[in-house]
Design a protein around this motif. Structure first.
Motif, short mmCIF file in Angstrom:
data_model
loop_
_atom_site.label_atom_id
_atom_site.label_comp_id
_atom_site.label_asym_id
_atom_site.label_seq_id
_atom_site.Cartn_x
_atom_site.Cartn_y
_atom_site.Cartn_z
N THR A 165 0.90 -0.92 0.20
CA THR A 165 0.26 -0.04 -0.13
C THR A 165 0.76 1.25 0.05
O THR A 165 0.36 2.88 0.14
CB THR A 165 -1.29 0.30 1.09
OG1 THR A 165 -0.06 0.01 2.69
CG2 THR A 165 -1.87 -1.19 1.26
N GLY A 166 2.06 0.69 0.36
CA GLY A 166 3.02 2.32 0.10
C GLY A 166 3.91 2.20 -1.25
O GLY A 166 5.13 2.93 -1.41
N PHE A 167 3.76 1.80 -2.10
CA PHE A 167 3.85 1.33 -3.15
C PHE A 167 4.45 2.95 -3.88
O PHE A 167 5.78 3.94 -4.63
CB PHE A 167 3.01 0.57 -4.47
CG PHE A 167 4.05 0.86 -5.71
CD1 PHE A 167 5.03 -0.09 -5.63
CD2 PHE A 167 3.95 1.30 -6.71
CE1 PHE A 167 5.54 -0.84 -7.23
CE2 PHE A 167 4.45 1.09 -7.83
CZ PHE A 167 5.86 0.13 -7.71
N LEU A 168 3.25 4.09 -3.86
CA LEU A 168 3.70 5.15 -4.07
C LEU A 168 4.24 6.09 -3.83
O LEU A 168 5.39 6.88 -4.43
CB LEU A 168 2.42 5.84 -4.89
CG LEU A 168 1.06 4.93 -6.09
CD1 LEU A 168 -0.05 5.98 -6.43
CD2 LEU A 168 1.86 4.79 -7.44
N GLU A 169 4.39 5.68 -2.78
CA GLU A 169 5.08 6.78 -1.55
C GLU A 169 6.56 6.25 -2.21
O GLU A 169 6.92 7.72 -2.00
CB GLU A 169 4.90 6.50 -0.34
CG GLU A 169 3.43 7.60 0.39
CD GLU A 169 2.28 6.49 -0.52
OE1 GLU A 169 2.40 5.53 -0.35
OE2 GLU A 169 0.64 6.95 -0.37
N ARG A 170 7.07 4.88 -2.86
CA ARG A 170 8.27 5.11 -2.63
C ARG A 170 8.95 4.98 -3.74
O ARG A 170 10.00 5.52 -3.83
CB ARG A 170 7.98 3.72 -1.84
CG ARG A 170 8.45 3.07 -0.48
CD ARG A 170 9.43 1.65 -1.10
NE ARG A 170 8.86 0.67 -1.10
CZ ARG A 170 7.06 0.15 -0.85
NH1 ARG A 170 6.51 0.57 -0.21
NH2 ARG A 170 7.21 -0.80 -1.97
N HIS A 171 8.23 5.38 -4.98
CA HIS A 171 8.33 5.48 -6.38
C HIS A 171 7.95 6.10 -6.66
O HIS A 171 6.54 6.41 -7.56
CB HIS A 171 7.77 3.98 -7.21
CG HIS A 171 8.30 2.75 -6.66
ND1 HIS A 171 9.78 2.51 -6.96
CD2 HIS A 171 7.91 1.88 -5.59
CE1 HIS A 171 10.16 0.74 -6.15
NE2 HIS A 171 8.64 1.16 -5.41
N GLY A 172 8.26 7.94 -6.42
CA GLY A 172 8.13 8.70 -7.43
C GLY A 172 8.58 9.09 -8.89
O GLY A 172 7.59 10.28 -9.05
N GLU A 173 9.46 8.15 -9.08
CA GLU A 173 9.60 8.38 -10.76
C GLU A 173 7.96 7.85 -11.30
O GLU A 173 8.20 7.66 -12.29
CB GLU A 173 10.87 7.72 -10.74
CG GLU A 173 10.67 5.98 -10.46
CD GLU A 173 10.39 5.12 -9.31
OE1 GLU A 173 10.30 4.25 -9.40
OE2 GLU A 173 10.56 5.91 -8.43
N VAL A 174 7.69 7.27 -10.66
CA VAL A 174 5.92 7.12 -11.75
C VAL A 174 4.77 7.53 -11.84
O VAL A 174 4.62 8.48 -13.02
CB VAL A 174 5.38 5.57 -11.12
CG1 VAL A 174 5.97 4.33 -11.07
CG2 VAL A 174 4.54 5.67 -9.86
N PHE A 175 5.45 9.06 -11.40
CA PHE A 175 4.74 9.96 -11.11
C PHE A 175 5.31 11.16 -12.71
O PHE A 175 4.56 12.06 -13.09
CB PHE A 175 4.19 10.94 -9.98
CG PHE A 175 3.61 10.61 -8.74
CD1 PHE A 175 2.61 11.28 -8.88
CD2 PHE A 175 4.34 9.82 -8.12
CE1 PHE A 175 1.65 10.44 -7.72
CE2 PHE A 175 4.18 9.54 -7.45
CZ PHE A 175 2.49 9.64 -6.77
#
Length: 669
Positions: free
Chosen positions: A433-443
């Motif tokens: 559930t913390g995937f997006l917080e750890r992977h800022g590159e996907v933004f």
């Protein structure tokens, strides 16, 4: 048997239910707010009844109006969809008391699971594993914790708190959001599991006492505690699947469950799992279960509501892998700020089916070309689902279809979804559930900054071709013909990061003799100098109002161009760009005061946290704007003094309205 069904909902779920009803020969009734009068789901129904007003409280949450609509239209059954009144025990009881068939679980089961604290106590007795839970914030001594709404779902009212100093505000904010979304501001607190995965089990019960698990889904990729990527089956450690299914079935039996439901669990890295909640309705992500089991879950809902037994008491085998993404009208790069406006184009290539189980690519959409996206309802536009024999193939097919799709007029999360699906971590099923917080590159947007000049050049050439196509005088002349051919044509656009000026020159044959952009941005072949006479890095192959083909260093690139007024949408091989062509001679406009903060979308100011004359620091919360059922913080852009607060708490604002003025000087003039 059900003869005519009213769907007490809107958007894609209403269209989804109507599709199965058509296949079964059941008549359909839609209810709609004034804002939804021209929505596709209204056109899909055999009959439609107006609910006066726009907000959910005026329309889709009015039990009396919905029952009256059923009587007017002669419906003998009601399907609640999901959201709104779908998990409202009072609504379920009112439907059955009115002599109508309720397509859902009994009101008693909804009530039992609707209060999440009572549900935890009940299911703990049934042996379902639980997390430590509190209702009194003063009892919390260890962090992090998760504040959750007791009613409803969809991530609304959730707050992760890592420090005791933030707990009181998180609880207050969660209560406000839950009250606005569900009419119930009750919250509770439970231990937060770091790196946990959200895994849920689809259960089904019938009136003959059978409760069965139809497989599980992994819904760990979330933003703001709301799912955006879901898949089935979940990639699970050895032995976990069977235990999950057993716990879910035990939960269903404990409440005498009937119909479609979902038991949600938090899976810890060590393989242990804990009950989160039971959603007493069909889930948004039900299509991935349909894809791998071949079962139409809406059809099963209707048959169970008619008293039919489930076809089997055993968990069905799964075939292949399915992944779903939720396409939302929002800008991930701006804190998932919701987008509004007119959806000028909504096109996804390669779709093999809609609103029903299918192999390949499935689209369940609540919008079409020309749909208006407003602020009253959830930001989800559609769900796109890919089925393939393997997980890797499904992810690749889904990412490819999204990347080639055309979504024009409203900001969407498409680029984020594509980058998630193509990320090595997602490919390796390393998700939580913390995937997006750890992977800022996907933004990052799919279109790299160094490719924007080519998109702008394509937009300029398409615009010129459009003007020539519509010319009534000397239409045979090449675009931009001049007596002095060395003088360039100039087109200015407002782009994602500011203004971009395109300067290009065509020779007497219509070939591209040179081009540049300002500000200068490096391009694959370098920026051509219009005055040097050197061979340009880019050659023009074809230019039409809706299509431009450029040769860049020997590689042809085709750009699809769609113009609506001054807006120009460019879809190329590397990504999409939305540009606004600027007038050559703009009219004067009123100048805003320095430090003005403007409303990014229509909404209501729910709270003002500061006062005029107060010193604030950069990033400090000034006020809270509510739109699309969510709260959006408005932060100070710099250190300074609050000079103006023109909108009081409770005030309604339109896009572009001044919410506050912050002077960077100490004197708030």
């Amino acid at each position: 048997m059900i003869r005519k069904l009213l769907v007490a909902n809107r958007g894609e779920i209403a269209r989804r239910v109507f599709a199965t009803c058509r296949a079964l020969g059941i008549g359909t009734v839609a209810v709609h707010s004034d804002a939804d009068v021209d929505a596709p789901f209204v056109a899909d129904a055999d009959q439609a009844v107006r609910l006066p007003g726009n907000t959910p409280a005026e329309t889709y949450l009015r039990i009396d109006l919905i029952l009256d609509a059923a009587r007017k239209a002669g419906a003998d059954a009601v399907h609640p969809g999901y959201g709104f009144l779908a998990e409202n025990a009072e609504f379920a009881a009112a439907v059955t008391d009115a002599g109508l068939t309720w397509v859902g679980p009994p009101a008693k089961a909804i009530a039992a699971m609707g209060d999440k604290m009572e549900a935890k106590a009940l299911l703990a007795e049934a042996g379902v594993p639980m997390l430590p839970t509190w209702t009194d914030p003063d009892q919390i001594t260890d962090f992090p914790v998760l504040v959750k709404a007791s009613a409803g779902g969809g991530g609304r009212g959730m707050r992760v708190v890592r420090d005791a100093a933030d707990l009181a505000e998180a609880v207050a904010s969660a209560r406000r959001e839950a009250a606005a979304a569900f009419g119930d501001g009750t919250v509770f607190i439970e231990r937060y599991v770091e790196c946990g995965r959200h895994v849920e089990v689809q259960v089904f019960g019938d009136t003959h006492g059978t409760v069965v698990a139809l497989g599980e889904r992994d819904c760990s990729i979330q933003r703001r505690h709301q799912k955006i990527v879901e898949e089935a089956p979940a990639v699970l450690p050895e032995g976990v699947r069977a235990r999950l299914h057993e716990a879910a079935v035990a939960a269903g039996r404990a409440v005498g469950y009937v119909g479609a439901g979902t038991v949600e669990f938090l899976l810890a890295p060590d393989g242990e799992f804990f009950f989160l909640e039971m959603n007493t309705r069909l889930q948004v992500e039900h299509p991935v279960t349909e894809a791998v089991t071949g079962r139409d879950l809406v059809r099963l809902q209707l048959l169970v509501a008619e008293g039919e037994p489930l076809p089997s008491a055993a968990t069905p085998p799964t075939d292949g892998h399915a992944i779903e993404v939720r396409l939302c009208a929002e800008d991930p790069g701006q804190g998932f700020r919701p987008g509004t406006g007119t959806l000028h184009r909504f096109a996804v290539p390669g779709v093999t089916g809609e609103f029903a189980p299918t192999k390949g690519l499935r689209l369940d959409s609540g919008v079409v070309d020309g749909s208006a996206v407003g602020v009253h309802y959830d930001s989800m536009l559609a769900k796109l689902v890919a089925w393939a024999p393997t997980r890797a193939e499904a992810a690749r097919a889904l990412a490819g279809a999204l990347a080639r799709a055309e979504f024009h007029g409203v900001a969407t999360n498409r680029d984020l979804l594509v980058r998630v699906l193509r990320s090595p971590e997602f490919g390796a099923a390393e998700v939580d559930t913390g995937f997006l917080e750890r992977h800022g590159e996907v933004f990052a947007p799919l279109l790299p900054n160094d490719q924007l000049p080519l998109a702008a050049l394509a937009a300029a050439l398409a615009s010129a071709a459009g003007r020539r196509a519509g010319a009534t005088v000397l239409a045979g002349l090449p675009s931009g013909w001049r007596n002095v051919p060395a003088f360039p044509q100039v087109t200015r656009f407002a782009g994602p990061d500011g203004e971009i000026e395109v300067r290009y020159r065509l020779d007497r044959t219509g070939a591209l003799a040179g081009w540049s952009t300002d500000p200068s941005v490096s391009t694959p072949g370098g920026t051509a100098d219009l005055s040097s006479g050197a061979a340009p890095a880019v050659a023009l192959v074809e230019a039409a109002p809706d299509r431009v083909v450029l040769d860049v260093d020997g590689v042809r690139r085709a750009f699809r161009v769609h113009r609506v007024g001054s807006e120009v949408f460019v879809d190329g091989p590397d990504g999409a760009a939305s540009l606004t062509e600027l007038a050559r001679f703009p009219l004067p406009t009123a100048e805003l005061a320095a430090g003005s903060l403007l409303a990014p979308l229509p909404g209501a100011v729910t709270r003002v946290h500061v006062g005029v004359g107060q010193r604030v620091a950069a990033g400090e919360l000034l006020l809270t704007l509510e739109a699309m059922k969510l709260e959006h913080p408005v932060l100070a852009p710099t250190d300074g003094v609050v000079a103006e607060l023109p909108v009081p708490a409770g005030g309604q604002v339109d896009t572009g309205a001044v919410l506050a003025v912050v002077n960077s000087e100490e004197d708030p003039r």
